[in-house]
Design a protein around this motif. Structure first.
Motif, PDB file in Angstrom:
ATOM      1  N   ALA A 187     -17.703  23.209  17.894  1.00 33.91           N
ATOM      2  CA  ALA A 187     -16.904  22.444  18.597  1.00 33.91           C
ATOM      3  C   ALA A 187     -15.567  21.914  19.378  1.00 33.91           C
ATOM      4  CB  ALA A 187     -16.895  21.185  17.064  1.00 33.91           C
ATOM      5  N   TYR A 188     -14.660  23.428  17.936  1.00 30.40           N
ATOM      6  CA  TYR A 188     -13.537  23.697  18.063  1.00 30.40           C
ATOM      7  C   TYR A 188     -13.366  24.716  19.247  1.00 30.40           C
ATOM      8  CZ  TYR A 188     -12.617  20.810  13.612  1.00 30.40           C
ATOM      9  OH  TYR A 188     -13.709  20.011  12.807  1.00 30.40           O
ATOM     10  N   LYS A 189     -13.788  25.703  19.658  1.00 31.01           N
ATOM     11  CA  LYS A 189     -13.479  26.745  20.863  1.00 31.01           C
ATOM     12  C   LYS A 189     -14.401  26.657  21.611  1.00 31.01           C
ATOM     13  CE  LYS A 189     -16.526  30.365  18.417  1.00 31.01           C
ATOM     14  NZ  LYS A 189     -17.095  30.653  19.832  1.00 31.01           N
ATOM     15  N   GLY A 190     -15.629  25.984  21.710  1.00 31.39           N
ATOM     16  CA  GLY A 190     -16.006  25.484  22.489  1.00 31.39           C
ATOM     17  C   GLY A 190     -16.657  26.679  22.738  1.00 31.39           C
ATOM     18  N   ASN A 191     -18.174  26.924  23.440  1.00 37.00           N
ATOM     19  CA  ASN A 191     -20.108  27.380  23.513  1.00 37.00           C
ATOM     20  C   ASN A 191     -20.402  27.321  25.143  1.00 37.00           C
ATOM     21  OD1 ASN A 191     -21.892  29.488  23.258  1.00 37.00           O
ATOM     22  ND2 ASN A 191     -21.325  29.208  21.812  1.00 37.00           N
ATOM     23  N   ALA A 192     -19.924  28.422  25.933  1.00 36.71           N
ATOM     24  CA  ALA A 192     -20.745  28.659  27.144  1.00 36.71           C
ATOM     25  C   ALA A 192     -22.118  28.084  27.304  1.00 36.71           C
ATOM     26  CB  ALA A 192     -19.758  28.730  28.321  1.00 36.71           C
ATOM     27  N   SER A 193     -22.692  28.658  26.358  1.00 38.97           N
ATOM     28  CA  SER A 193     -24.267  29.370  26.535  1.00 38.97           C
ATOM     29  C   SER A 193     -25.171  28.198  25.293  1.00 38.97           C
ATOM     30  CB  SER A 193     -24.826  30.544  25.975  1.00 38.97           C
ATOM     31  OG  SER A 193     -24.085  30.919  24.478  1.00 38.97           O
ATOM     32  N   LEU A 194     -24.166  26.871  24.573  1.00 36.71           N
ATOM     33  CA  LEU A 194     -24.279  26.010  23.598  1.00 36.71           C
ATOM     34  C   LEU A 194     -24.161  25.318  24.270  1.00 36.71           C
ATOM     35  CD1 LEU A 194     -24.903  28.115  20.034  1.00 36.71           C
ATOM     36  CD2 LEU A 194     -26.862  27.898  21.639  1.00 36.71           C
ATOM     37  N   LEU A 195     -23.969  24.369  25.252  1.00 33.32           N
ATOM     38  CA  LEU A 195     -23.437  23.226  25.746  1.00 33.32           C
ATOM     39  C   LEU A 195     -24.024  22.107  24.600  1.00 33.32           C
ATOM     40  CD1 LEU A 195     -20.831  22.421  27.825  1.00 33.32           C
ATOM     41  CD2 LEU A 195     -22.633  22.164  29.312  1.00 33.32           C
ATOM     42  N   ASP A 196     -25.138  21.839  25.232  1.00 43.04           N
ATOM     43  CA  ASP A 196     -25.833  20.573  24.053  1.00 43.04           C
ATOM     44  C   ASP A 196     -25.425  20.289  22.993  1.00 43.04           C
ATOM     45  OD1 ASP A 196     -27.419  22.432  24.456  1.00 43.04           O
ATOM     46  OD2 ASP A 196     -28.983  21.128  25.002  1.00 43.04           O
ATOM     47  N   TYR A 197     -25.595  21.665  22.120  1.00 34.35           N
ATOM     48  CA  TYR A 197     -24.896  21.723  20.863  1.00 34.35           C
ATOM     49  C   TYR A 197     -23.637  21.503  20.920  1.00 34.35           C
ATOM     50  CZ  TYR A 197     -24.670  24.401  16.472  1.00 34.35           C
ATOM     51  OH  TYR A 197     -24.783  24.603  14.869  1.00 34.35           O
ATOM     52  N   THR A 198     -23.036  22.011  21.548  1.00 35.19           N
ATOM     53  CA  THR A 198     -21.605  21.746  21.031  1.00 35.19           C
ATOM     54  C   THR A 198     -21.275  21.167  20.748  1.00 35.19           C
ATOM     55  OG1 THR A 198     -21.545  24.441  22.006  1.00 35.19           O
ATOM     56  CG2 THR A 198     -19.781  23.481  21.745  1.00 35.19           C
ATOM     57  N   ALA A 199     -21.787  20.103  22.014  1.00 33.59           N
ATOM     58  CA  ALA A 199     -21.832  18.217  21.902  1.00 33.59           C
ATOM     59  C   ALA A 199     -21.531  18.032  21.279  1.00 33.59           C
ATOM     60  CB  ALA A 199     -22.221  18.351  24.079  1.00 33.59           C
ATOM     61  N   THR A 200     -23.135  17.819  20.915  1.00 33.88           N
ATOM     62  CA  THR A 200     -23.212  17.372  19.351  1.00 33.88           C
ATOM     63  C   THR A 200     -22.374  17.577  18.201  1.00 33.88           C
ATOM     64  OG1 THR A 200     -24.642  18.773  18.359  1.00 33.88           O
ATOM     65  CG2 THR A 200     -25.823  17.059  20.383  1.00 33.88           C
ATOM     66  N   LYS A 201     -21.590  18.792  18.530  1.00 35.96           N
ATOM     67  CA  LYS A 201     -21.034  19.548  17.000  1.00 35.96           C
ATOM     68  C   LYS A 201     -19.494  18.555  17.151  1.00 35.96           C
ATOM     69  CE  LYS A 201     -23.561  21.840  14.826  1.00 35.96           C
ATOM     70  NZ  LYS A 201     -24.113  20.946  13.134  1.00 35.96           N
ATOM     71  N   GLY A 202     -19.318  18.454  18.661  1.00 38.80           N
ATOM     72  CA  GLY A 202     -17.934  18.087  18.936  1.00 38.80           C
ATOM     73  C   GLY A 202     -18.043  16.623  17.957  1.00 38.80           C
ATOM     74  N   ALA A 203     -19.199  15.257  18.177  1.00 36.03           N
ATOM     75  CA  ALA A 203     -19.651  14.284  18.340  1.00 36.03           C
ATOM     76  C   ALA A 203     -19.447  13.929  16.522  1.00 36.03           C
ATOM     77  CB  ALA A 203     -20.951  13.667  18.933  1.00 36.03           C
ATOM     78  N   ILE A 204     -19.951  15.327  15.990  1.00 35.61           N
ATOM     79  CA  ILE A 204     -19.637  14.926  14.898  1.00 35.61           C
ATOM     80  C   ILE A 204     -18.589  14.748  14.181  1.00 35.61           C
ATOM     81  CG2 ILE A 204     -20.589  16.465  12.721  1.00 35.61           C
ATOM     82  CD1 ILE A 204     -22.783  16.964  14.189  1.00 35.61           C
ATOM     83  N   VAL A 205     -17.670  15.520  14.478  1.00 31.83           N
ATOM     84  CA  VAL A 205     -16.289  15.617  14.373  1.00 31.83           C
ATOM     85  C   VAL A 205     -15.969  14.309  14.170  1.00 31.83           C
ATOM     86  CG1 VAL A 205     -14.067  16.740  14.546  1.00 31.83           C
ATOM     87  CG2 VAL A 205     -16.226  17.886  14.285  1.00 31.83           C
ATOM     88  N   ALA A 206     -15.766  13.883  15.187  1.00 28.94           N
ATOM     89  CA  ALA A 206     -14.767  12.285  15.770  1.00 28.94           C
ATOM     90  C   ALA A 206     -15.908  11.331  14.604  1.00 28.94           C
ATOM     91  CB  ALA A 206     -15.164  11.769  16.982  1.00 28.94           C
ATOM     92  N   PHE A 207     -17.278  11.117  14.393  1.00 27.52           N
ATOM     93  CA  PHE A 207     -17.531  10.658  13.674  1.00 27.52           C
ATOM     94  C   PHE A 207     -17.642  10.367  12.261  1.00 27.52           C
ATOM     95  CE2 PHE A 207     -21.935  10.411  10.933  1.00 27.52           C
ATOM     96  CZ  PHE A 207     -22.031   8.845  11.051  1.00 27.52           C
ATOM     97  N   THR A 208     -17.146  11.818  11.966  1.00 28.35           N
ATOM     98  CA  THR A 208     -16.501  12.067  10.153  1.00 28.35           C
ATOM     99  C   THR A 208     -15.194  11.052   9.833  1.00 28.35           C
ATOM    100  OG1 THR A 208     -17.865  14.346  10.201  1.00 28.35           O
ATOM    101  CG2 THR A 208     -15.678  13.827   8.507  1.00 28.35           C
ATOM    102  N   ARG A 209     -14.348  11.730  10.849  1.00 32.46           N
ATOM    103  CA  ARG A 209     -13.017  11.084  11.035  1.00 32.46           C
ATOM    104  C   ARG A 209     -13.039   9.915  11.077  1.00 32.46           C
ATOM    105  NH1 ARG A 209     -10.036  15.063  15.287  1.00 32.46           N
ATOM    106  NH2 ARG A 209     -10.068  16.761  13.675  1.00 32.46           N
ATOM    107  N   GLY A 210     -14.135   9.168  12.118  1.00 37.53           N
ATOM    108  CA  GLY A 210     -13.991   7.632  12.280  1.00 37.53           C
ATOM    109  C   GLY A 210     -14.847   6.508  10.740  1.00 37.53           C
TER     110      GLY A 210
END
Length: 293
Positions: A187-210
């Motif tokens: 979620a913090y460094k990105g991952n070109a080969s796990l694009l959809d997974y990485t997007a969900t993990k970024g969403a989890i960070v935002a979900f946690t903060r909100g």
């Protein structure tokens, strides 16, 4: 733990979720160096994806610390791992804790999440700690490989379930309770080969903060853990044999971590005596990668 530059034996699992009992070596879920001290005595904890990997280690440490544990798993795919974890938790639990339970469910759907929460509450009366941890991932070389069905599947498991479980569990949580979400270094460094997974993990960070801001006035803390490369069943079930062999060598410590090196972060965040002034934050057990977030 393995030394720097370690490599794993070549191996591949053809289906997700992966199976811990066939991995070589088995992930380390415990350590003789861990000394419990009743940090979670009397607490009721629900851990999704608790049958293996990080989830198994979290269940084990929670039990050592006095919690009563409920875990979820995928029926038909993770039966053996769930049985093994139940036995581990039974052997680890303190005398005043109740026997653990394992609940099979596809958490990508709201009605299934409600059934899980209802079963835990029927068994134990409440939920004090919710660990949203279940996840799946698939490699891709280009966004063009990710069709609607796959995108929906990954988002349902990795982030929809966090929303669904939390909204149902909150009815049975009170001041002093804790929610802990598993995100990822990706979620913090990105991952070109796990694009959809990485997007969900970024969403989890935002979900946690909100969510932490939404629940602060109710006295419920919400935090996350962002593991780096950790040796779990997700790895041989996701990657080629060549990538598995070199898994973890890219971080400064030059090795993958084991679940027992991550699980104490969850104990810390679940325990009010240790982390009562922490909410909306993410811990980073990742082998030395500096993420500045």
């Amino acid at each position: 733990m393995a030394s720097g530059g370690q490599q794993f034996p070549r191996q591949k699992q053809d289906t997700q979720p992966g199976k811990e009992h066939v991995m070589d070596p088995n992930p380390q879920y415990t350590s003789p160096d861990y000394k419990p001290s009743n940090k979670l005595q009397g607490k009721i904890a629900l851990v999704t994806g608790g049958d293996s990997g990080i989830g198994r280690s979290v269940c084990h440490l929670f039990a050592l610390e006095g919690a009563t544990v409920a875990l979820t798993y995928v029926k038909g795919q993770e039966d053996r791992d769930a049985e093994d974890t139940l036995q581990i938790v039974k052997d680890s639990k303190t005398p005043d804790a109740k026997d653990p339970i394992a609940i099979s469910a596809d958490l990508g759907f709201d009605e299934n999440c409600k059934k899980v929460v209802d079963e835990v509450v029927n068994a134990f009366g409440r939920i004090d700690i919710l660990v949203n941890n279940a996840a799946e991932q698939y490699e891709c070389s280009t966004i063009e490989e990710i069709d609607e069905a796959r995108l929906e599947r990954v988002f349902r498991t990795n982030i929809f379930s966090y929303f669904f479980l939390t909204r149902h569990a909150l009815k049975h949580m009170k001041e002093g309770s804790s929610i802990i979400n598993t995100t990822s270094i990706n979620a913090y460094k990105g991952n070109a080969s796990l694009l959809d997974y990485t997007a969900t993990k970024g969403a989890i960070v935002a979900f946690t903060r909100g969510l932490s801001l939404q629940l602060v006035n109710r006295g419920i803390r919400v935090n996350g853990v962002a593991p780096g490369p950790i040796w779990t069943p997700l790895i041989p079930a996701s990657f080629s044999e060549g990538k598995v062999e070199k898994f973890g060598s890219q971080v400064p410590m030059k090795r993958a971590g084991h679940p027992i090196e991550v699980a104490p972060s969850y104990v810390f965040l679940a325990c009010n005596a240790l982390s009562s002034y922490i909410s909306g934050q993410v811990l980073h057990p990742n082998g030395g990668v500096v993420v500045n977030a």
